[in-house]
Design an enzyme around this catalytic site. Structure first.
Site, PDB file in Angstrom:
ATOM      1  N   HIS A 189      -0.728  10.832  -2.327  1.00 16.35           N
ATOM      2  CA  HIS A 189      -1.934  10.488  -1.877  1.00 16.35           C
ATOM      3  C   HIS A 189      -2.911  11.643  -1.421  1.00 16.35           C
ATOM      4  O   HIS A 189      -3.911  11.774  -2.281  1.00 16.35           O
ATOM      5  CB  HIS A 189      -1.770   9.896  -0.681  1.00 16.35           C
ATOM      6  CG  HIS A 189      -3.072   9.434   0.051  1.00 16.35           C
ATOM      7  ND1 HIS A 189      -3.690   9.979   1.033  1.00 16.35           N
ATOM      8  CD2 HIS A 189      -3.957   8.271  -0.218  1.00 16.35           C
ATOM      9  CE1 HIS A 189      -4.725   9.475   1.233  1.00 16.35           C
ATOM     10  NE2 HIS A 189      -5.216   8.265   0.411  1.00 16.35           N
ATOM     11  N   HIS A 212       0.997  -1.429   0.002  1.00 13.45           N
ATOM     12  CA  HIS A 212      -0.122   0.130  -0.169  1.00 13.45           C
ATOM     13  C   HIS A 212       1.062   1.313  -0.060  1.00 13.45           C
ATOM     14  O   HIS A 212       1.558   1.502   0.974  1.00 13.45           O
ATOM     15  CB  HIS A 212      -0.785   0.081   1.319  1.00 13.45           C
ATOM     16  CG  HIS A 212      -1.704   1.187   1.410  1.00 13.45           C
ATOM     17  ND1 HIS A 212      -1.625   2.082   2.756  1.00 13.45           N
ATOM     18  CD2 HIS A 212      -2.706   1.663   0.795  1.00 13.45           C
ATOM     19  CE1 HIS A 212      -2.511   3.040   2.514  1.00 13.45           C
ATOM     20  NE2 HIS A 212      -3.262   2.506   1.301  1.00 13.45           N
TER      21      HIS A 212
HETATM   22  O1  G3P Z   1      -6.448   1.221  -2.586  1.00 12.36           O
HETATM   23  C1  G3P Z   1      -6.526   0.716  -1.200  1.00 12.36           C
HETATM   24  C2  G3P Z   1      -6.464   2.169  -0.356  1.00 12.36           C
HETATM   25  O2  G3P Z   1      -5.343   2.895  -0.699  1.00 12.36           O
HETATM   26  C3  G3P Z   1      -7.577   3.046  -0.572  1.00 12.36           C
HETATM   27  O3  G3P Z   1      -7.419   4.140   0.614  1.00 12.36           O
HETATM   28  O4  G3P Z   1      -6.991   6.223   1.677  1.00 12.36           O
HETATM   29  O5  G3P Z   1      -5.237   4.815   1.124  1.00 12.36           O
HETATM   30  O6  G3P Z   1      -6.431   5.859  -0.907  1.00 12.36           O
HETATM   31  P1  G3P Z   1      -6.395   5.402   0.565  1.00 12.36           P
END
Ligand code: G3P
Length: 263
Positions: A56, A14
């Site tokens: 992000h 992630h």
């Molecule tokens: O793709 C899984 C996850 O990354 C989604 O949540 O907040 O990390 O974009 P976020």
């Protein structure tokens, strides 16, 4: 298509191996590969001058020493920002990468979940720009596109129909529609719910329809055990090393139980 070759359950790093290196940087992506993750997940959005950058948040405030919206900076400005020191001083100077740089560095070595994060500007050209890069680097068999925004997914499927799309469901009540039948109008190949919303009923319902289920963000051992036991198709984790350790333990235990039953 990526789903034909991706191991199951897949361990997807992630934002890269973000427990060990600054999220969404080349350092985190390369480390994830060294640690044996099956794939990486990253967040794509556009700079002011229309380049796809990997970060992000909608602003640069949390992960760099600067302030302001990502979409207000040119790519040359974003590239100069230090996106490493907020994590640890040893990563000082690690830049915000462009998607092109990530594709060049690791595109042929792994699978990539590209989250389309143009949530603040849903009608921008992000899907088109991402599709252009995927085509240029011949990566359509190595990518899955995900987003909380179904329109972005429909647009990119139109451009790269051979790549799967994964609908992200918000946690809790907010993600109820995506997790149930209204979400199906997107005709996604996979659903990506939050870990607490993942139940055996949901897993069975999706897999009966031939859909895959990838769960975010799974960092606790007990959650990993629970999800592997449910038979999910993959997890997003900050800690690919821990996930591999738990998957090994889970498989050993499952094969011991099978042996005991057959005796
Ligand atoms: O793709 C899984 C996850 O990354 C989604 O949540 O907040 O990390 O974009 P976020």
């Amino acid at each position: 298509m990526l789903f034909d070759t991706l191991p199951r359950p897949a361990i997807i790093a992630h934002r890269g191996a973000s427990a060990y290196a600054p999220e969404n940087t080349l350092a985190a992506f390369k480390l994830a590969l060294q640690q044996g993750a099956d794939g990486i997940e990253l967040d794509a959005k556009l700079s002011a001058d229309g380049h796809v950058v990997v970060i992000h948040d909608q602003t640069v405030d949390r992960t760099t020493p600067f302030h302001g919206k990502v979409g207000d900076f040119r790519v040359s400005e974003l590239r100069k920002m230090d996106a490493g020191s907020h994590f640890d001083i040893t990563f000082k100077g690690e830049p915000i990468p462009t998607l092109e740089e990530v594709f060049k560095a690791v595109g042929q070595l792994t699978y990539i979940n590209v989250e389309l994060t143009n949530y603040a500007s849903p009608l921008d050209l992000l899907p088109e720009k991402v599709a252009e890069l995927v085509r240029h680097y011949k990566l359509s068999h190595r990518v899955v596109f995900s987003s909380f925004n179904p329109i972005a997914l429909l647009r990119i499927r139109h451009l790269i129909p051979e790549a799967p799309i994964g609908l992200l469901a918000f946690p809790g009540i907010k993600g109820g529609l995506a997790r149930s039948w209204p979400g199906r109008f997107v005709r996604y190949q996979s659903l990506h719910p939050e870990v607490k919303d993942t139940t055996i009923t949901l897993v069975n319902r999706l897999q009966r329809r031939g859909c895959w289920i990838f769960v975010y963000t799974v960092n606790r051992e007990d959650e990993m055990w629970r999800l592997f036991d449910m038979g999910v198709d993959g997890i997003f984790t900050d800690d690919p090393l821990l996930a591999q350790k738990i998957l090994k333990q889970y498989r050993r235990k499952a094969s011991q139980s099978r042996e005991e039953i057959s005796r």
